[in-house]
Write an enzyme that holds these catalytic residues in place. Structure first.
Site, PDB file in Angstrom:
ATOM      1  N   GLN A   1     -19.669  -8.896  10.619  1.00 29.47           N
ATOM      2  CA  GLN A   1     -18.244  -8.527   9.907  1.00 29.47           C
ATOM      3  C   GLN A   1     -17.715  -8.002   8.514  1.00 29.47           C
ATOM      4  O   GLN A   1     -17.903  -8.839   7.616  1.00 29.47           O
ATOM      5  CB  GLN A   1     -17.371 -10.190  10.586  1.00 29.47           C
ATOM      6  CG  GLN A   1     -18.240 -10.905  12.226  1.00 29.47           C
ATOM      7  CD  GLN A   1     -17.613 -10.585  12.859  1.00 29.47           C
ATOM      8  OE1 GLN A   1     -15.890 -10.108  12.882  1.00 29.47           O
ATOM      9  NE2 GLN A   1     -17.807 -11.000  14.274  1.00 29.47           N
TER      10      GLN A   1
ATOM     11  N   ASP B   1     -20.089 -11.442  22.896  1.00 29.86           N
ATOM     12  CA  ASP B   1     -19.295 -11.476  21.768  1.00 29.86           C
ATOM     13  C   ASP B   1     -19.448  -9.572  21.670  1.00 29.86           C
ATOM     14  O   ASP B   1     -19.769  -9.105  20.830  1.00 29.86           O
ATOM     15  CB  ASP B   1     -20.152 -11.229  20.414  1.00 29.86           C
ATOM     16  CG  ASP B   1     -18.781 -11.349  19.049  1.00 29.86           C
ATOM     17  OD1 ASP B   1     -17.907 -10.663  19.565  1.00 29.86           O
ATOM     18  OD2 ASP B   1     -19.860 -11.209  17.643  1.00 29.86           O
TER      19      ASP B   1
ATOM     20  N   GLU C   1     -28.652  -7.892  21.688  1.00 37.37           N
ATOM     21  CA  GLU C   1     -28.224  -6.426  21.275  1.00 37.37           C
ATOM     22  C   GLU C   1     -29.232  -4.991  21.472  1.00 37.37           C
ATOM     23  O   GLU C   1     -30.278  -4.511  21.135  1.00 37.37           O
ATOM     24  CB  GLU C   1     -28.028  -7.084  19.753  1.00 37.37           C
ATOM     25  CG  GLU C   1     -27.893  -5.893  18.567  1.00 37.37           C
ATOM     26  CD  GLU C   1     -26.482  -5.417  18.168  1.00 37.37           C
ATOM     27  OE1 GLU C   1     -25.705  -6.259  19.183  1.00 37.37           O
ATOM     28  OE2 GLU C   1     -26.577  -4.468  18.916  1.00 37.37           O
TER      29      GLU C   1
ATOM     30  N   CYS D   1       0.493  -1.565  -0.097  1.00 35.84           N
ATOM     31  CA  CYS D   1      -0.038   0.103   0.173  1.00 35.84           C
ATOM     32  C   CYS D   1       0.628   1.166  -0.288  1.00 35.84           C
ATOM     33  O   CYS D   1       1.741   1.702   0.989  1.00 35.84           O
ATOM     34  CB  CYS D   1      -0.794  -0.006   1.199  1.00 35.84           C
ATOM     35  SG  CYS D   1      -1.936   1.354   1.186  1.00 35.84           S
TER      36      CYS D   1
ATOM     37  N   CYS E   1      -3.212   0.435   9.241  1.00 31.10           N
ATOM     38  CA  CYS E   1      -2.929  -0.744   8.747  1.00 31.10           C
ATOM     39  C   CYS E   1      -1.224  -0.742   9.420  1.00 31.10           C
ATOM     40  O   CYS E   1      -0.188  -0.554   8.555  1.00 31.10           O
ATOM     41  CB  CYS E   1      -2.609  -1.410   7.504  1.00 31.10           C
ATOM     42  SG  CYS E   1      -4.045  -1.768   7.210  1.00 31.10           S
TER      43      CYS E   1
ATOM     44  N   CYS F   1      -8.384   1.043  -0.563  1.00 31.27           N
ATOM     45  CA  CYS F   1      -7.577   0.596   0.604  1.00 31.27           C
ATOM     46  C   CYS F   1      -7.559  -0.066  -0.287  1.00 31.27           C
ATOM     47  O   CYS F   1      -7.822  -1.627  -0.353  1.00 31.27           O
ATOM     48  CB  CYS F   1      -8.468   0.929   1.217  1.00 31.27           C
ATOM     49  SG  CYS F   1      -7.976  -0.498   2.215  1.00 31.27           S
TER      50      CYS F   1
ATOM     51  N   TYR G   1     -24.578  -9.878  22.644  1.00 35.37           N
ATOM     52  CA  TYR G   1     -24.048  -9.217  21.265  1.00 35.37           C
ATOM     53  C   TYR G   1     -24.573  -9.656  20.009  1.00 35.37           C
ATOM     54  O   TYR G   1     -23.382  -9.886  19.314  1.00 35.37           O
ATOM     55  CB  TYR G   1     -22.642  -8.388  21.852  1.00 35.37           C
ATOM     56  CG  TYR G   1     -22.422  -8.271  23.909  1.00 35.37           C
ATOM     57  CD1 TYR G   1     -22.583  -7.011  23.611  1.00 35.37           C
ATOM     58  CD2 TYR G   1     -22.305  -9.300  24.494  1.00 35.37           C
ATOM     59  CE1 TYR G   1     -21.756  -6.566  25.294  1.00 35.37           C
ATOM     60  CE2 TYR G   1     -22.018  -8.635  25.614  1.00 35.37           C
ATOM     61  CZ  TYR G   1     -21.257  -7.496  25.358  1.00 35.37           C
ATOM     62  OH  TYR G   1     -21.381  -7.268  27.721  1.00 35.37           O
TER      63      TYR G   1
ATOM     64  N   CYS H   1     -13.260  -9.362  20.355  1.00 39.84           N
ATOM     65  CA  CYS H   1     -11.937  -8.552  19.233  1.00 39.84           C
ATOM     66  C   CYS H   1     -10.998  -7.441  20.514  1.00 39.84           C
ATOM     67  O   CYS H   1     -10.307  -6.547  19.684  1.00 39.84           O
ATOM     68  CB  CYS H   1     -13.066  -7.683  19.174  1.00 39.84           C
ATOM     69  SG  CYS H   1     -14.259  -6.536  19.612  1.00 39.84           S
TER      70      CYS H   1
HETATM   71  N1  SAH Z   1     -22.053 -11.153  17.100  1.00 38.99           N
HETATM   72  C1  SAH Z   1     -22.312 -10.931  16.157  1.00 38.99           C
HETATM   73  C2  SAH Z   1     -21.444  -8.702  16.468  1.00 38.99           C
HETATM   74  C3  SAH Z   1     -20.584  -9.152  17.727  1.00 38.99           C
HETATM   75  S1  SAH Z   1     -19.622  -6.967  17.410  1.00 38.99           S
HETATM   76  C4  SAH Z   1     -21.236 -11.015  15.087  1.00 38.99           C
HETATM   77  O1  SAH Z   1     -20.312 -11.504  14.725  1.00 38.99           O
HETATM   78  O2  SAH Z   1     -21.947 -10.362  13.893  1.00 38.99           O
HETATM   79  C5  SAH Z   1     -20.619  -6.749  19.140  1.00 38.99           C
HETATM   80  C6  SAH Z   1     -22.058  -5.979  19.081  1.00 38.99           C
HETATM   81  O3  SAH Z   1     -22.186  -6.119  20.281  1.00 38.99           O
HETATM   82  C7  SAH Z   1     -22.076  -5.380  17.964  1.00 38.99           C
HETATM   83  O4  SAH Z   1     -23.433  -5.894  17.470  1.00 38.99           O
HETATM   84  C8  SAH Z   1     -22.781  -3.957  19.096  1.00 38.99           C
HETATM   85  O5  SAH Z   1     -23.875  -2.966  18.816  1.00 38.99           O
HETATM   86  C9  SAH Z   1     -23.412  -5.103  20.468  1.00 38.99           C
HETATM   87  N2  SAH Z   1     -23.307  -3.901  21.704  1.00 38.99           N
HETATM   88  C10 SAH Z   1     -22.900  -3.674  22.602  1.00 38.99           C
HETATM   89  N3  SAH Z   1     -23.049  -2.514  23.278  1.00 38.99           N
HETATM   90  C11 SAH Z   1     -23.687  -3.528  23.345  1.00 38.99           C
HETATM   91  C12 SAH Z   1     -24.330  -3.808  25.114  1.00 38.99           C
HETATM   92  N4  SAH Z   1     -24.306  -3.568  26.027  1.00 38.99           N
HETATM   93  N5  SAH Z   1     -25.350  -4.608  24.979  1.00 38.99           N
HETATM   94  C13 SAH Z   1     -26.133  -5.746  23.906  1.00 38.99           C
HETATM   95  N6  SAH Z   1     -24.794  -5.409  22.836  1.00 38.99           N
HETATM   96  C14 SAH Z   1     -23.984  -4.694  22.835  1.00 38.99           C
END
Ligand code: SAH
Length: 510
Positions: free
Chosen positions: A300, A412, A350, A71, A80, A163, A329, A439
């Site tokens: 993702q 997550d 969520e 890049c 990056c 990008c 989440y 993450c």
């Molecule tokens: N498991 C999903 C999303 C993971 S990302 C996947 O793999 O696609 C994390 C997610 O948590 C996001 O969608 C975000 O909006 C949500 N989030 C953030 N804070 C939160 C909370 N306090 N309670 C519930 N969800 C939340």
């Protein structure tokens, strides 16, 4: 050490944000853009008591792990930090980062970790993996509209249309938007004055099914559905007809929208999104399931690695078909629906309402009658549900399990990790297994310590490279209820698998 002092420095490690670290006169020195093995002439820029920051004045001897960056702007762009590090070394760095955090913050024993860690899941071809990009819009010194990426630790835009980890044809979309802005005198947002209209351009791509096929498994990466969302500092978009006319001609264009954000902070998206043309959502497919994705929903960004990540999470969940699972989440219900195929029922929670709308639609279209979703903060919904203050609607009618008693809990969370209130409730609920998809290894380690102290043990973990060339790393973790024991498998000199075989046999005898 003093400011502006120049000295030779050998870089020996990589820091949390991908910066190089060396040691000089007993101090750790952080230098952006350097790699382990580099010998540089450093110039101190900021000196603290125990550590310092420096810049590279000259690269005296390059590291053996240095590769030519594909890049042209990677040394300026903040995206990056590992673009010049060989991919093999990137993977090594990420696996080590997870291990280090689990030791230093989580307090786990390193020999134990080495006995349960699975090798990091890397990509075979790590280029152009992102299906989403958010380009800030601004003006250059001559008042010309530019798009690009923020420079390291700043909001100065480094101009770019392409990008190298994103899609090549983003450039066509950005070019149309820039021309339209110039022609119609639509201004770029200026952070200092809070004036101007266009703040960011969000581009997202989904992969549609092959032509003529309704099967979600029949995906063709070349047939794309494109979503373009302009994040604007106004309630409407001036001259939108001509923009729509130009953008909608781009092959694959599926959804054009604006998101209204009149706030003065750094949060990119505002609360309201208005579709200007096409559908509200685009579709993508993963693991044989179709998903509708709104601009505000999380999805993702690396579709090839997502499959590996979710398959790992599924294997850790060890499902038999009888389980009740909580997916906290849950976003648009990606993990929920993947697991729904293998369990009795899934409850997803969520915080983003649009994502829950997508999740419900995804479940309905996919024919899942055992996946249920609720909008709200996991740390508020889950305690209330567990204590019987709220019900999960139809989900509670699905027989087999008492409300509030999941066999498996999947979390997550975003980078800040799980709220303590949520972890405390999970500990009270006591699922057999907890699958943690993280993450951020630092908050992961913090949360795993809380779960460990509360009666769970770390059984396995696997780092996964969802973001090649960046310093970020994803990790999937399996925790199970603590087996009462006097000695660990390390003490007994046993391999972890054998150890649990013995423990499980002992449990069965009891
Ligand atoms: N498991 C999903 C999303 C993971 S990302 C996947 O793999 O696609 C994390 C997610 O948590 C996001 O969608 C975000 O909006 C949500 N989030 C953030 N804070 C939160 C909370 N306090 N309670 C519930 N969800 C939340």
């Amino acid at each position: 050490m003093f400011k502006n002092q120049e000295f030779q420095l050998e870089i020996t490690d990589i820091g949390d944000s991908g910066e190089g670290i060396g040691h000089f006169e007993g101090m750790a020195v952080f230098v952006n853009g350097t790699l382990p093995g580099d010998v540089i002439l450093a110039g101190a820029t900021k000196v603290k008591k125990k550590y310092a920051y420096a810049r590279m004045i000259e690269l005296i001897e390059p590291s053996a792990y240095r590769v030519e960056s594909p890049c042209p702007i990677s040394d300026k762009c903040g995206g990056c930090s590992l673009m010049s590090l060989s991919y093999e070394k990137q993977l090594e760095y990420k696996a080590k980062k997870v291990r280090d955090k689990l030791i230093r913050i989580g307090g786990f024993d390193e020999r134990f970790l080495d006995s349960i860690a699975e090798p990091i899941l890397g990509m075979t071809d790590p280029m152009r993996y992102r299906n989403k990009a958010q380009y800030p819009v601004g003006e250059d010194g001559n008042g010309r509209i530019i798009t690009g990426f923020y420079a390291v630790h700043s909001h100065r835009i480094v101009a770019a249309e392409d990008c190298y980890i994103g899609d090549k044809s983003d450039a066509d979309i950005l070019s149309v938007i820039k021309k339209w802005m110039t022609k119609n005198d639509v201004s770029a947002y200026d952070e200092t004055s809070g004036k101007g209209v266009v703040r960011h351009v969000l581009i997202r791509r989904g992969c549609a099914s092959k032509e003529g096929s309704a099967l979600a498994t029949d995906v063709d990466e070349n047939i794309q559905q494109i979503l373009v969302c302009l994040i604007v500092n106004s309630n409407d978009l001036p001259y939108k007809e001509s923009l729509i006319s130009d953008l909608s001609r781009i092959q694959g264009m599926h959804s054009i929208s604006i998101n209204i954000n009149t706030r003065r902070d750094n949060v990119i998206l505002g609360k309201v999104t208005k579709t200007l043309w096409g559908e509200d959502t685009i579709r993508d497919h993963s693991l044989g399931i179709g998903f509708n994705i709104s601009p505000a929903s999380f999805f993702q960004v690396n579709r090839r690695q997502t499959v590996k990540l979710y398959e790992k999470a599924l294997s850790y969940a060890s499902l038999t078909g009888k389980e009740t699972v909580w997916d906290l989440y849950c976003g648009i219900g990606t993990i929920s629906l993947f697991l729904a195929q293998k369990v009795k029922k899934v409850l997803g929670v969520e915080i983003v309402p649009e994502a829950i709308e997508d999740a419900k639609k995804n479940a309905k279209e996919g024919g899942f009658d055992n996946a249920f979703f609720m909008t709200g903060a996991a740390e508020e919904i889950i305690p209330a549900y567990y204590e019987g203050r709220i019900s999960f609607g139809d989900a509670d009618e699905v027989a087999g399990h008492e409300a509030g008693h999941p066999d498996v809990v999947v979390v997550d969370p975003p980078r800040k990790g799980c709220d303590e209130k949520l972890l405390a409730t999970i500990l009270s609920v006591g699922p057999d297994r907890i699958v943690y998809v993280s993450c951020d290894p630092a908050t992961l380690a913090r949360d795993l310590r809380i779960l460990t102290d509360g009666g769970y043990e770390l059984r396995k973990y696997c780092p996964c490279d969802m973001f090649p060339f960046s310093h970020h790393v994803e990790t999937v973790v399996l925790m199970g209820k603590t087996v009462t024991r006097s000695k660990s498998h390390v003490d007994l000199g046993l391999d972890v698998e054998d150890y649990y075989k013995i423990k499980d046999a002992e449990k069965e005898q009891e």
